[in-house]
Every structure is written in structure tokens, then in C-alpha cells.
Scaffold this motif. Structure first.
Motif, short mmCIF file in Angstrom:
data_model
loop_
_atom_site.label_atom_id
_atom_site.label_comp_id
_atom_site.label_asym_id
_atom_site.label_seq_id
_atom_site.Cartn_x
_atom_site.Cartn_y
_atom_site.Cartn_z
N ALA A 14 27.11 13.74 -15.31
CA ALA A 14 27.96 14.93 -15.21
C ALA A 14 27.10 16.16 -14.95
CB ALA A 14 28.77 15.09 -16.49
N SER A 15 25.96 16.23 -15.67
CA SER A 15 25.13 17.44 -15.53
C SER A 15 24.35 17.43 -14.22
CB SER A 15 24.19 17.59 -16.72
OG SER A 15 23.11 16.69 -16.60
N SER A 16 24.27 16.28 -13.56
CA SER A 16 23.52 16.25 -12.29
C SER A 16 24.40 16.64 -11.10
CB SER A 16 22.96 14.84 -12.05
OG SER A 16 24.00 13.95 -11.64
N LEU A 17 25.71 16.69 -11.30
CA LEU A 17 26.61 16.83 -10.15
C LEU A 17 26.48 18.17 -9.45
CD1 LEU A 17 29.80 15.09 -11.57
CD2 LEU A 17 28.05 14.14 -10.05
N VAL A 18 26.30 19.24 -10.22
CA VAL A 18 26.21 20.56 -9.58
C VAL A 18 24.92 20.66 -8.76
CG1 VAL A 18 25.22 21.68 -11.63
CG2 VAL A 18 26.46 23.04 -9.99
N ALA A 19 23.86 20.01 -9.27
CA ALA A 19 22.60 20.00 -8.52
C ALA A 19 22.73 19.15 -7.25
CB ALA A 19 21.48 19.45 -9.41
N GLN A 20 23.48 18.07 -7.37
CA GLN A 20 23.71 17.21 -6.21
C GLN A 20 24.56 17.96 -5.16
OE1 GLN A 20 22.45 14.33 -5.37
NE2 GLN A 20 23.77 13.91 -3.61
N GLN A 21 25.50 18.76 -5.66
CA GLN A 21 26.32 19.58 -4.76
C GLN A 21 25.44 20.56 -3.99
OE1 GLN A 21 29.14 21.62 -7.27
NE2 GLN A 21 30.89 20.69 -6.26
N GLU A 22 24.48 21.13 -4.70
CA GLU A 22 23.53 22.07 -4.10
C GLU A 22 22.72 21.35 -3.00
OE1 GLU A 22 21.25 24.90 -6.94
OE2 GLU A 22 19.74 23.56 -6.13
N ALA A 23 22.32 20.11 -3.32
CA ALA A 23 21.55 19.32 -2.35
C ALA A 23 22.36 19.12 -1.07
CB ALA A 23 21.16 17.97 -2.95
N ILE A 24 23.61 18.73 -1.23
CA ILE A 24 24.47 18.47 -0.06
C ILE A 24 24.65 19.77 0.73
CG2 ILE A 24 26.81 17.73 0.67
CD1 ILE A 24 25.41 15.39 -0.65
N ALA A 25 24.84 20.87 0.00
CA ALA A 25 25.03 22.16 0.68
C ALA A 25 23.81 22.55 1.52
CB ALA A 25 25.32 23.26 -0.35
N HIS A 26 22.64 22.03 1.14
CA HIS A 26 21.42 22.30 1.92
C HIS A 26 21.11 21.19 2.91
CE1 HIS A 26 20.84 25.29 -1.30
NE2 HIS A 26 20.18 25.96 -0.37
N GLY A 27 22.09 20.36 3.17
CA GLY A 27 21.92 19.31 4.17
C GLY A 27 21.06 18.15 3.70
N CYS A 28 20.94 17.98 2.37
CA CYS A 28 20.10 16.90 1.84
C CYS A 28 20.97 15.78 1.27
CB CYS A 28 19.18 17.44 0.74
SG CYS A 28 18.07 18.71 1.36
N ASP A 29 20.32 14.62 1.07
CA ASP A 29 21.06 13.45 0.57
C ASP A 29 21.09 13.39 -0.95
OD1 ASP A 29 21.31 12.17 3.21
OD2 ASP A 29 19.13 12.07 3.08
N GLN A 30 20.00 13.78 -1.59
CA GLN A 30 19.86 13.58 -3.03
C GLN A 30 19.04 14.72 -3.62
OE1 GLN A 30 19.82 10.86 -5.57
NE2 GLN A 30 21.17 9.46 -4.49
N VAL A 31 19.18 14.90 -4.92
CA VAL A 31 18.45 15.98 -5.59
C VAL A 31 17.26 15.40 -6.37
CG1 VAL A 31 20.03 15.88 -7.58
CG2 VAL A 31 18.74 17.96 -7.15
N VAL A 32 16.15 16.17 -6.40
CA VAL A 32 14.97 15.82 -7.21
C VAL A 32 14.91 16.75 -8.40
CG1 VAL A 32 12.45 15.57 -7.23
CG2 VAL A 32 13.68 15.43 -5.07
N PHE A 33 14.72 16.18 -9.59
CA PHE A 33 14.62 17.00 -10.80
C PHE A 33 13.17 17.11 -11.24
CE2 PHE A 33 19.03 15.48 -11.10
CZ PHE A 33 19.68 16.68 -11.33
N LEU A 34 12.83 18.29 -11.78
CA LEU A 34 11.51 18.51 -12.38
C LEU A 34 11.65 18.54 -13.90
CD1 LEU A 34 10.17 21.36 -10.04
CD2 LEU A 34 9.69 18.90 -9.92
N ASP A 35 10.51 18.47 -14.58
CA ASP A 35 10.56 18.48 -16.05
C ASP A 35 11.06 19.83 -16.57
OD1 ASP A 35 7.82 19.68 -15.37
OD2 ASP A 35 8.01 20.05 -17.52
N VAL A 36 11.63 19.80 -17.76
CA VAL A 36 12.25 21.01 -18.30
C VAL A 36 11.21 21.96 -18.91
CG1 VAL A 36 12.77 19.94 -20.54
CG2 VAL A 36 14.17 21.81 -19.74
N ALA A 37 10.08 21.42 -19.42
CA ALA A 37 9.13 22.26 -20.15
C ALA A 37 8.39 23.22 -19.21
CB ALA A 37 8.13 21.38 -20.90
N GLU A 38 7.85 22.68 -18.12
CA GLU A 38 7.04 23.51 -17.23
C GLU A 38 7.62 23.68 -15.83
OE1 GLU A 38 2.65 22.87 -17.61
OE2 GLU A 38 3.32 21.11 -18.74
N GLY A 39 8.64 22.92 -15.52
CA GLY A 39 9.20 22.99 -14.16
C GLY A 39 8.17 22.60 -13.13
#
Ligand code: PLP
Length: 360
Positions: free
Chosen positions: A207-232
């Protein structure tokens, strides 16, 4: 075999002609088999009420805990038909163990791995005509899941839990040949933090990945890559796949575990690549190492892996203000590993690791 499972055959199964039409082009997650498996749990009775019945909608009380607090976990796996007609699953006890780990994190009851495998096997056996011919990489996708079905609005672990298995025929992930993914690096959203649920397979993570995936699609990409939360700074995984990086000297790197979902494909690739003579490193892998490695030619292939696509090459990584494109579309090691895995899954190569489990 420790579970008692009663079987009540559906009084309205799909006709052979309907089924063959579906199996000719099943897509993904659209059609469901004739039956479903259900188990129930209470603290007093443990797991009980095992049954396979006609597939159909559930009647669920609006106050069921899962609908409010998302106490839910699931698995994703496949059944493959071999040339001789036999049906197999791939490392099902690993899915069972991962579900155990997820259940601990989500305060759900433990389902012993042998019971998990027995339950999955039972449904696949009843619905075996739904497992497509293996040619063309079709399979029967299996979705075991566990939900807090207690009718109670207090926030505490549910005292009534339901485990189910449903199944859905799946077509080849890549219809027109394997094509490289374009990935979007999200710098705004993260997937998991220390002590969080990242290593559990639970709906909330998706559920929490969907908005990021939406962002990916909006930028013409297939999938989203996540970075770590502590340091990004450190690469974790995609919304639904793990990652590998292949270096020019032949060694390969995959991000370390802790906050990622430990994929069963990822772990199989570690063994396979080592057997092929490649050193495998499991470690923190920074986004700068990715960008620079591809730019300098030190990294020669990037690929993602998971049950659905098996192995898929990664072409371009985009982010807000830039992009870097890998040197090859579908790299040779990527494709070699992919082929080796699918050949084992479909029984075309010897299963030297003992990964395949015969269902029927
Ligand atoms: C977030 C995430 N990471 C990784 C994977 C890959 O796991 P597996 O290889 O077990 O399918 C999946 C797929 O289930 C996933 O959803």
C-alpha cells in the motif's frame, strides 16, 4: 501430513472449453481456479476447519480487524507443469518459512512449514487442470494469505485468524521477449525502516509503495527503486523485486537484508551464480556506486529478480534531474541466470540443488 482438509468439489467448475480459452491467454491475476482453501485459527483450537470449497466471495463482518489495522500477510509462488504432465512448486518450504517470519512480525499465529506446504499442495492437486502447459513460461500463480478475521475493533493481535490459498493462471511475464526495465529512483518515499516491516510480506508495504510507483509511471518508468530510510543512500529494492549488480571482473552484488523482502529468487541466484563461478557479495550498495559504476563501465549488468518475472534486465535508472543508462540491454550473465532458473523450474535442467517439490 498433519492437517485435516475436507474437499467439497465445486458444483459449477469452468467448462473445458472456457478453461482452454483462459489458459491460452491468462494474463496475470485476472482469472481464479474453481476452488479455494481455508483454515481457521483460534488460541483454543489452533489451526482447524481445513477445507477446499468452491471459489467465491467471502462474507466478512465490517468490524473484522484486518479491515482496520491491516494485520495481514501473504506469499507469492508458482506451480509449474513439466513436459511429462507432472506438477511442481519451487522451494515451497522457503515461502513457508518466510510466512513464519512475517507472522512473527505481524503478531499472527504460526503455521508450520509442513502444514503450509500440505495446504498449497492440496489446492494445486484439486485444481491441477488449471496448471498451464509449461511451454511459453506459463504457470499457476499461488497466493497463500493470512488475515485477522476477528470481529473486534480493539487494537491487539486477533484471536480469530483465517489462512487461505487461492490460485490464478499466469501467462509469460515478457510476451514479446525479455525487455530491460526503466527504473525511477524515489527520493521522497521510503519503503522500510529499522524495526519496521520491510522484511515481512504484508499488504501495508505494498500500500505504501503505490504512490511511489505512481510517480515512477508518471516519469515514464516501469518500477520504483527505494533507498534506505536512515541515510537515503543505500539501494534497497524495487516495489516488488530484489536487485543484482554485475561487475566487469565477474563478481556480483546484491543489497544486504534487514529491511528488504528476502526474495526466494534472490537466494536461488546466490547459489546459482556461485556455482557458475561468480563471487557473490551481499552488502550495503549505495546509489552513487550504481551511478558511477555504470558510468565508468565497472558495472556491466544490472538486473531485478522475483517470482513473477524470474530475472529481468534493468536498462535505465532515472531520477529527478538525471539518468544513467547501462551499457547493455539484456546482459549475458543476466540471461544465463534467467535461463538456468527457468530450465530448473520447468524441468528442462537437472535440479542439482533439490529446489523442486513434486505436487502431483
Ligand atoms: C517487495 C518484494 N521484494 C522482492 C520480491 C521477490 O521475492 P521472490 O523472489 O520470493 O518472489 C518480491 C516478490 O514477491 C517483493 O514483493
Amino acid at each position: 501430513m498433519t492437517l485435516d482438509i475436507t474437499i467439497t468439489p465445486s458444483d459449477d467448475p469452468r467448462s473445458e472449453s472456457e478453461l482452454s480459452e483462459i489458459l491460452a491467454d491468462p494474463g496475470f491475476g485476472i482469472y481464479f481456479t474453481d476452488h479455494m482453501l481455508t483454515l481457521e485459527w483460534t488460541p483454543g483450537e489452533g489451526w482447524h476447519g481445513g477445507r477446499i470449497t468452491r471459489y467465491g466471495p467471502l462474507s466478512i463482518d465490517p468490524a473484522s480487524a484486518v479491515l482496520h489495522y491491516a494485520q495481514e500477510i501473504f506469499e507469492g509462488m508458482k506451480a509449474y507443469r513439466h513436459k511429462d504432465g507432472s506438477i511442481w512448486t519451487f522451494r515451497p518450504e522457503e515461502n513457508a518459512k518466510r510466512m513464519l517470519r512475517s507472522s512473527r512480525r505481524l503478531a499472527l499465529p504460526q503455521l508450520e512449514p509442513e502444514d503450509f506446504v500440505q495446504a498449497v499442495d492440496a489446492l494445486v492437486e484439486v485444481d491441477q487442470r488449471w496448471v498451464p502447459e509449461g511451454a511459453g513460461e506459463k504457470s499457476l500463480y499461488l497466493r497463500p494469505f493470512m488475515i485477522a478475521s476477528e470481529v473486534f475493533l480493539g487494537v491487539r493481535p486477533a484471536q480469530h485468524v483465517t489462512f487461505m490459498v487461492i490460485a490464478s493462471p499466469a501467462g509469460a511475464y515478457f510476451k514479446g521477449g525479455v525487455t530491460p526495465l526503466t527504473l525511477w529512483l524515489t527520493e521522497e518515499y521510503t519503503r522500510a525502516g529499522r524495526g519496521g516491516m520491510g522484511a515481512a510480506k504484508t499488504g501495508g508495504n505494498y500500500a505504501s509503495s503505490l504512490v511511489a510507483q505512481q510517480e515512477a509511471i508518471a516519469h515514464g518508468c516501469d518500477q520504483v527503486v527505494f533507498l534506505d530510510v536512515a541515510e537515503g543512500k543505500y539501494v534497497e529494492e524495487l516495489g516488488g523485486m530484489n536487485m543484482y549488480f554485475v561487475y566487469a571482473d565477474g563478481h556480483i552484488v546484491t543489497p544486504a537484508t534487514g529491511t528488504i523482502l528476502e526474495g526466494i529468487t534472490r537466494s536461488a541466484i546466490m547459489d546459482l551464480a556461485q556455482e557458475m563461478g561468480h563471487k557473490v557479495e551481499e552488502r550495503g550498495f549505495s546509489i552513487d556506486e550504481w551511478r558511477q559504476g555504470v558510468a565508468t563501465g565497472d558495472i556491466v549488468e544490472v538486473f531485478a529478480c522475483g517470482t513473477a518475472a524470474v530475472v529481468t534486465p534493468v536498462g535505465t535508472l532515472k531520477w529527478d534531474g538525471g539518468q544513467v543508462t547501462g551499457p547493455t540491454g539484456s546482459g549475458p550473465l543476466t540471461m544465463q541466470i534467467r535461463q538456468a532458473l527457468v530450465d530448473i523450474q520447468y524441468g528442462r535442467a537437472e535440479d542439482t540443488f533439490g529446489w523442486m517439490h513434486r505436487v502431483c
